[in-house]
Structure formats: structure tokens, C-alpha cells
Enzyme design. Structure first.
Site, PDB file in Angstrom:
ATOM      1  N   GLY A  19       0.911  -1.179  -0.036  1.00 26.24           N
ATOM      2  CA  GLY A  19       0.029  -0.010  -0.015  1.00 26.24           C
ATOM      3  C   GLY A  19       0.870   1.230   0.057  1.00 26.24           C
ATOM      4  O   GLY A  19       0.616   2.153   0.686  1.00 26.24           O
ATOM      5  N   ILE A  22      -1.149   4.319  -1.038  1.00 28.63           N
ATOM      6  CA  ILE A  22      -2.160   4.882  -0.093  1.00 28.63           C
ATOM      7  C   ILE A  22      -1.453   5.623   1.119  1.00 28.63           C
ATOM      8  O   ILE A  22      -1.747   6.743   1.446  1.00 28.63           O
ATOM      9  CB  ILE A  22      -2.978   3.565   0.794  1.00 28.63           C
ATOM     10  CG1 ILE A  22      -3.696   2.859  -0.415  1.00 28.63           C
ATOM     11  CG2 ILE A  22      -3.815   4.215   1.658  1.00 28.63           C
ATOM     12  CD1 ILE A  22      -4.841   3.777  -1.174  1.00 28.63           C
ATOM     13  N   TYR A  57      -5.991  -7.911 -15.323  1.00 23.61           N
ATOM     14  CA  TYR A  57      -5.381  -8.670 -14.661  1.00 23.61           C
ATOM     15  C   TYR A  57      -4.157  -8.732 -13.995  1.00 23.61           C
ATOM     16  O   TYR A  57      -3.685  -9.365 -13.144  1.00 23.61           O
ATOM     17  CB  TYR A  57      -5.802 -10.453 -15.224  1.00 23.61           C
ATOM     18  CG  TYR A  57      -7.026 -10.889 -15.331  1.00 23.61           C
ATOM     19  CD1 TYR A  57      -7.693 -11.133 -14.057  1.00 23.61           C
ATOM     20  CD2 TYR A  57      -7.722 -10.965 -16.512  1.00 23.61           C
ATOM     21  CE1 TYR A  57      -8.885 -11.713 -14.069  1.00 23.61           C
ATOM     22  CE2 TYR A  57      -8.990 -11.505 -16.459  1.00 23.61           C
ATOM     23  CZ  TYR A  57      -9.606 -12.071 -15.410  1.00 23.61           C
ATOM     24  OH  TYR A  57     -10.840 -12.663 -15.379  1.00 23.61           O
ATOM     25  N   ASP A  74      -2.544   3.941  -8.867  1.00 17.69           N
ATOM     26  CA  ASP A  74      -2.027   4.900  -7.870  1.00 17.69           C
ATOM     27  C   ASP A  74      -2.368   6.213  -8.080  1.00 17.69           C
ATOM     28  O   ASP A  74      -2.708   6.882  -7.063  1.00 17.69           O
ATOM     29  CB  ASP A  74      -0.755   4.488  -7.306  1.00 17.69           C
ATOM     30  CG  ASP A  74      -0.659   3.369  -6.472  1.00 17.69           C
ATOM     31  OD1 ASP A  74      -1.712   2.806  -5.946  1.00 17.69           O
ATOM     32  OD2 ASP A  74       0.616   2.918  -6.430  1.00 17.69           O
ATOM     33  N   ILE A 152      15.804  -6.350  -9.443  1.00 15.99           N
ATOM     34  CA  ILE A 152      16.826  -5.886 -10.360  1.00 15.99           C
ATOM     35  C   ILE A 152      16.479  -4.869 -11.210  1.00 15.99           C
ATOM     36  O   ILE A 152      17.216  -3.758 -11.368  1.00 15.99           O
ATOM     37  CB  ILE A 152      17.091  -7.066 -11.606  1.00 15.99           C
ATOM     38  CG1 ILE A 152      17.911  -8.098 -10.812  1.00 15.99           C
ATOM     39  CG2 ILE A 152      18.062  -6.505 -12.472  1.00 15.99           C
ATOM     40  CD1 ILE A 152      18.017  -9.538 -11.901  1.00 15.99           C
ATOM     41  N   LYS A 227      13.982  -1.441  18.879  1.00 11.23           N
ATOM     42  CA  LYS A 227      14.702  -2.255  18.384  1.00 11.23           C
ATOM     43  C   LYS A 227      14.766  -1.829  16.915  1.00 11.23           C
ATOM     44  O   LYS A 227      15.795  -2.006  16.343  1.00 11.23           O
ATOM     45  CB  LYS A 227      14.298  -3.756  18.457  1.00 11.23           C
ATOM     46  CG  LYS A 227      14.923  -4.751  18.092  1.00 11.23           C
ATOM     47  CD  LYS A 227      14.468  -6.103  18.317  1.00 11.23           C
ATOM     48  CE  LYS A 227      15.043  -7.216  17.609  1.00 11.23           C
ATOM     49  NZ  LYS A 227      14.271  -8.462  17.741  1.00 11.23           N
ATOM     50  N   CYS A 384     -18.901   3.511 -21.078  1.00 14.22           N
ATOM     51  CA  CYS A 384     -18.067   3.148 -22.211  1.00 14.22           C
ATOM     52  C   CYS A 384     -18.380   1.898 -22.888  1.00 14.22           C
ATOM     53  O   CYS A 384     -19.528   2.021 -23.587  1.00 14.22           O
ATOM     54  CB  CYS A 384     -16.472   3.088 -21.798  1.00 14.22           C
ATOM     55  SG  CYS A 384     -15.418   3.489 -23.051  1.00 14.22           S
ATOM     56  N   HIS A 510     -15.498   8.021 -19.117  1.00 14.90           N
ATOM     57  CA  HIS A 510     -15.315   7.294 -17.783  1.00 14.90           C
ATOM     58  C   HIS A 510     -15.654   8.380 -16.718  1.00 14.90           C
ATOM     59  O   HIS A 510     -14.560   8.918 -16.111  1.00 14.90           O
ATOM     60  CB  HIS A 510     -13.799   6.842 -17.704  1.00 14.90           C
ATOM     61  CG  HIS A 510     -13.736   5.464 -18.592  1.00 14.90           C
ATOM     62  ND1 HIS A 510     -13.800   4.412 -18.235  1.00 14.90           N
ATOM     63  CD2 HIS A 510     -13.278   5.722 -19.813  1.00 14.90           C
ATOM     64  CE1 HIS A 510     -13.685   3.345 -19.236  1.00 14.90           C
ATOM     65  NE2 HIS A 510     -13.287   4.381 -20.168  1.00 14.90           N
ATOM     66  N   GLU A 512     -15.936   7.715 -13.702  1.00 12.22           N
ATOM     67  CA  GLU A 512     -15.417   7.362 -12.356  1.00 12.22           C
ATOM     68  C   GLU A 512     -13.953   7.993 -12.229  1.00 12.22           C
ATOM     69  O   GLU A 512     -13.716   8.157 -10.902  1.00 12.22           O
ATOM     70  CB  GLU A 512     -15.290   5.763 -12.292  1.00 12.22           C
ATOM     71  CG  GLU A 512     -14.082   5.122 -13.280  1.00 12.22           C
ATOM     72  CD  GLU A 512     -14.748   4.788 -14.870  1.00 12.22           C
ATOM     73  OE1 GLU A 512     -15.650   5.608 -15.045  1.00 12.22           O
ATOM     74  OE2 GLU A 512     -14.011   3.950 -15.413  1.00 12.22           O
TER      75      GLU A 512
HETATM   76  N1  GLN Z   1     -13.927  -1.481 -26.252  1.00  8.84           N
HETATM   77  C1  GLN Z   1     -14.437  -0.240 -26.514  1.00  8.84           C
HETATM   78  C2  GLN Z   1     -13.813   0.732 -27.480  1.00  8.84           C
HETATM   79  O1  GLN Z   1     -12.665   0.670 -27.608  1.00  8.84           O
HETATM   80  C3  GLN Z   1     -14.878   0.503 -24.980  1.00  8.84           C
HETATM   81  C4  GLN Z   1     -13.517   0.584 -24.287  1.00  8.84           C
HETATM   82  C5  GLN Z   1     -13.812   1.240 -22.870  1.00  8.84           C
HETATM   83  O2  GLN Z   1     -14.829   0.403 -22.466  1.00  8.84           O
HETATM   84  N2  GLN Z   1     -12.966   1.675 -22.185  1.00  8.84           N
HETATM   85  O3  GLN Z   1     -14.536   1.730 -27.925  1.00  8.84           O
END
Ligand code: GLN
EC number: 6.3.4.2
Length: 546
Positions: A19, A22, A57, A74, A152, A227, A384, A510, A512
Site C-alpha cells: 500500500g 495509499i 488482470y 495509484d 533488478i 529495536k 464506455c 469514464h 469514475e
Molecule cells: N472497447 C470499447 C472501445 O474501444 C470500449 C472501451 C472502454 O470501455 N473503455 O471503444
């Protein structure tokens, strides 16, 4: 060398995932709350030029900044904590460093010289670190070095820090080392040895940690702190515990209790005062004392890992606190969704968000989910790819264009309701070639979004290649799916709504990425409110039936 900005380097030892981001963001928050202008930078030791080409992933969500940089997640924490935008300068990777040095070599900037890791790569790293400091916009730069000391690939960064401390002078650059103090249940003991070794590894590269932040599951007793101070060559007051917290938003208060901000400012020769985090704590109180709860289904294909949809999950925390409700997020794997199980998987939800994404996997499940929520008046939020799925679903099931699709999934479709823009068609490179960063969007008079944003036009961040195909706009609008947000220059459709539905909003951008503790995103706030209303309505119908 003249410098006005001061630098704090954050390194990590023992293991990854402690973290650092954070801790860096929490420290920055405490310094900002004492009137300092602070920014945070992340140095990532991998060879990708940016994380845009990395699978979520592998590396979690790719966070997009105002200037269109595809960056480490981050940076999302930095923005959410500080409410200050970051930029490309806040995220540097080894790939970017080497790319720049190699370009300089080809231009002949090192003519006659052998180009080497030291000094050429380290010089480039030092230059990138000081870029933000030289802008004059900040008093303090916190530079977080990705990875773990001893790796490394981290070596050139640690070497750059060693050199910079000399260049900058003693109180202008300090090192915080974040380590783990594990608890051995069988022995019933907290162990300091991994921290000792990690500090030693750092010292082998010529860097002495000034402050230790020790991640732990149990309180560190005084003896153990003493310590650690003795063996690791730091002052007792500079041994800071970072105990596991129930929410990342508690960490600034925990660091305040431990006095991290005070030790840091003292080392940097700066004044400290009591940080004013009243607003932050008001948010925390609302977050921790919800009046009720709702459950939102997050339909996506990366459901196993928390980090893949990081900013969406955090935006729900901000919006939940704003509405004083606990937002439970239920991950629904779109690959396993179909017409037969949709009722079972979605009927109990108070709202559905169809997530962003790339590629074909799981998209039919997303389309089935949109159909279900559209027909059953469940609040829907498409982001999106989620918005694109809403457009495809509408075209297939309302307009009757059975083969409607995105050319991303079906290049030969007769009804490409989502397609590539002309200027994207000739691009073959994958990295950094999408529509990225902040774009203007005009909101239609009388639309739900205009009311939600309380604005005529907005700016939101994009990361996609495909777009709503304008040829279908009229037909869709006549049938009830309305384009309520348009790019003022290109006319591209950025938002769609179904006005006859209680809450059905799809956005090509987006939202978010822009939600912060200080400014919860209005669309998330409104969506949570709609889900709450839907839940109340459902239970009053149920009561009337009983
Ligand atoms: N795959 C879609 C595109 O390239 C949506 C991309 C996304 O959801 N960020 O337009």
C-alpha cells in the site's frame, strides 16, 4: 543547484502490495491540509511505455488523466485523496525512460559517448523526478518507486534517488521506506528481521531510510519500535506503524496519530501545524454511518480482482457517503449471464452498472443484462463499453436490427451501430492510440444529465476507439433512446438516455476517474439515489401485495 520544491521518496521492501500508494496519498493529504502544495509521482520499473497495453488482470485498472495519459491506478488514489488533477508527468515507466534516452541517442545528443545506465538512464530518471518540482506549482513532491528494493529492475531508480539526495542537499530530499512486520501466529510474535534485511538491501545501494513505515496486523509495542530504530539506523519517532484499516480512507487519520507528517516536515526543515481535515472526517462519518443499504450489480468480465474496476468501486464509496447509504457491489460475470439465468442473477439488485471493457468476451451477457434492466425499469448505468452495449441492445430489440453490433466484435456487421471513426481506421499501433483524456460535452436541454450535472456543458475523460454511429441517431431517438450529450466540435454522441425509463444513462466516457472524496461524481450520486428510490418502491409494492 537551486530548488524550491522538496522531495520525499517512498520505497518499498519485503513484499509488494503493502500500500505504498495509499501511504503516499495519505501523507500528501496531511501535508496539503497544512497548506502545502503537494503532488505525487509514481515511477514504475516495467518496460511497457505505459500501462495502457497491460491487461487489468496483470496490473489493475488503467487510470486516465486530464491530459490523456494512460497511467498506474495509484494516480487515481492521489486524485481521490487530494482532489488535484495529475498528468503524464506524474507517471513514468522504465519503457518511457529508455524510449527517451534512445531517441536522444539517435538524434546524436550523446555523440561520441557510450550510452549507459549510469549516468544516462539515471540522469533521465532524475530529470523526470524534478520536472514537477521545477514547474513551480508545488512545494513538495512525493515520488513513489514501484516494486520492491532488491529487484533488478528497481536498481536504476534507487541509484537515481541516491544521487539526487546529494544533488538536492540534506533537508531537500528524504526517504520513507515501507516494509512489513509479519506476525507469526505459531510463535505469537511480530518479527522485525524482514525489515532489517530490507533496510540493509537499501543501504547496499547507498540509500539510508530516514523514516520506516511498518505495515502490521497488530500494534507495534514500544520495545519493538526501539529495536527497529536501533537496527535500522533511524530515530525512534521515525518508526511509524501502519496497521491494517477497514477502509483506505482511515489511513490519513492513522498516519496523523502516528505523527508521520510531523517527522516528515521536521526532516525537510518545514513548519508543521495541525492539519485541517474536517471535511475529510465529515465524509468518513457519513461513510461509516449509513442509514440504509443498496445492492448494485457490476456486470463485467474482470470480476475476480478488486483492482480491475478500482475507480468505479471508489466512486460508489464517495456516492454512497453522499447519500448516506452503504453500497454493496455484487460482481456479476458477464460470460456466465444468459437469457435463462438473467432473472435469477439480477432480480434482487437495486441497480445495474455495465462496466467498460475491450474485446468480445462476455459481451452477449452484457447485452442480455441491458435488456433485462430496460424492460424491468431497473436503474441502469452504462460506462464506455457498457454504453455501447446499451446502444446495441436497443438497436437489436427495439429497432429490430437483429444483427446490430460494434465493429470491434463483428467487423462485417450490416448494422454497425457502434463503429470506428474515420481517423481511427488507419491506425495499427495499439499503445496510446485511443481517444484519450478530457473532451467537452454539451448537455441537451431538458435531459436528465443536464439536471444531474447542473451544467450546460461538461468535460469528461475518455479511453476508447469505437463510437456511436451517427447514422442511427435519428432512428434511435424516434424510438426512445436519446442522445443527450454531444461533443460540440465533432457531434460525436457522448451520452444516451431513455427518458421514459426511471434511470437509464449510458456514457461513452469514464466518469469514475473524476470522482473524489471532496467531489463525489454527480452521475454516481444520482445513480445511487435512483437505486435507493427503486429499492423503496420495490418494498412498498411488496408490502401492498402482502
Ligand atoms: N472497447 C470499447 C472501445 O474501444 C470500449 C472501451 C472502454 O470501455 N473503455 O471503444
Amino acid at each position: 543547484m537551486t530548488t524550491t520544491a522538496k522531495y520525499i521518496f517512498v520505497t518499498g521492501g519485503v513484499t509488494s502490495s503493502l500500500g505504498k500508494g495509499i501511504i503516499a496519498a495519505s501523507l500528501a493529504k496531511l501535508l496539503q491540509a497544512q497548506g502545502y502544495r503537494v503532488t505525487i509521482q509514481k515511477l514504475d520499473p516495467y518496460i511497457n511505455v505505459d500501462p495502457g497495453t497491460l491487461n487489468p488482470y496483470e496490473h489493475g485498472e488503467c487510470y486516465v488523466t486530464e491530459d490523456g495519459a494512460e497511467t498506474d491506478l495509484d494516480l487515481g488514489h492521489y486524485e481521490r485523496f487530494l482532489n488535484v488533477p495529475t498528468s503524464q508527468a506524474n507517471n513514468v515507466t522504465t519503457g518511457r525512460i529508455y524510449q527517451s534516452v534512445i531517441q536522444k541517442e539517435r538524434r546524436g545528443e550523446f555523440l561520441g559517448k557510450t550510452v549507459q545506465v549510469v549516468p544516462h538512464i539515471t540522469d533521465e530518471i532524475k530529470e523526470r523526478i524534478q520536472l514537477l518540482g521545477k514547474s513551480g506549482d508545488y512545494d513538495i513532491i512525493i515520488t513513489e518507486i514501484g516494486g520492491t528494493v532488491g529487484d533488478i529492475e528497481s536498481l536504476p531508480y534507487v541509484e537515481a534517488v541516491r544521487q539526487l539526495r546529494w544533488d538536492l542537499g540534506e533537508d531537500n530530499g528524504i526517504v520513507i521506506h515501507l516494509t512489513l512486520v509479519p506476525y507469526l501466529a505459531a510463535a505469537g510474535e511480530l518479527k522485525t528481521k524482514p525489515t532489517q534485511h530490507s533496510v540493509k538491501t537499501l543501504m547496499e545501494s547507498g540509500v539510508q531510510a530516514d523514516i520506516l513505515v511498518c505495515r502490521t496486523e497488530h500494534d507495534l509495542p514500544y520495545d519493538l519500535r526501539r529495536k527497529l530504530a536501533l537496527f535500522c539506523n533511524v530515530r525512534e519517532e521515525a518508526v511509524i506503524q501502519s496497521i491494517d484499516a477497514s477502509t483506505i480512507y482511515d489511513v490519513p487519520n492513522l498516519m496523523l496519530e502516528e505523527g508521520l507528517d510531523k517527522v516528515v516536515l521536521k526532516k525537510l526543515g518545514l513548519q508543521s501545524s495541525t492539519p485541517d481535515i474536517t471535511k475529510w472526517n465529515q465524509f468518513l462519518t457519513r461513510h461509516k454511518n449509513p442509514k440504509t443499504e443498496i445492492t448494485i450489480g457490476l456486470i463485467g468480465k474482470y470480476v475476480e480482482l478488486q483492482d480491475s474496476y478500482k475507480s468505479i468501486l471508489e466512486a460508489f464509496i464517495h456516492a454512497g457517503a453522499e447519500n448516506e447509504v452503504k453500497v454493496n457491489i455484487e460482481s456479476v460475470h458477464s460470460e456466465y449471464l444468459n437469457e435463462d439465468n438473467i432473472q435469477l442473477k439480477l432480480a434482487h439488485l437495486d441497480g445495474v452498472l455495465v462496466a467498460p471493457g475491450f474485446g468480445e468476451r462476455g459481451i452477449e451477457g452484457k447485452i442480455d443484462a441491458v435488456r433485462y434492466v430496460r424492460e424491468n425499469n431497473v436503474p441502469f448505468f452504462g460506462i464506455c463499453l457498457g454504453m455501447q452495449m446499451a446502444v446495441i441492445e436497443f438497436a437489436r430489440n427495439v429497432l429490430g436490427l437483429k444483427d446490430a453490433d460494434s465493429t470491434e466484435m463483428s467487423p462485417e456487421t450490416k448494422n454497425p451501430v457502434i463503429g470506428l471513426m474515420e481517423d481511427q481506421k488507419t491506425i495499427t499501433d495499439k499503445g496510446g492510440t485511443m481517444r484519450l483524456g478530457s473532451w467537452d460535452c454539451d448537455l441537451k436541454i431538458g435531459s436528465a444529465v443536464r439536471d444531474i450535472y447542473k451544467a450546460e456543458s461538461i468535460k469528461e475523460r475518455h479511453r476508447h476507439r469505437y463510437e456511436f454511429n451517427g447514422k442511427y441517431k435519428q432512428q434511435m431517438e424516434a424510438a426512445g433512446l436519446v442522445a443527450t450529450g454531444l461533443n460540440p466540435d465533432t457531434g460525436l454522441v457522448e451520452i444516451v438516455e431513455i427518458p421514459s425509463h426511471p434511470w437509464f444513462v449510458g456514457v461513452q466516457y469514464h466518469p469514475e476517474y473524476k470522482s473524489t472524496v471532496a467531489n463525489p461524481h454527480p452521475l454516481f450520486v444520482a445513480f445511487v439515489k435512483a437505486a435507493l428510490n427503486y429499492k423503496k418502491k420495490k418494498s412498498s409494492v411488496r408490502m401492498a401485495q402482502n
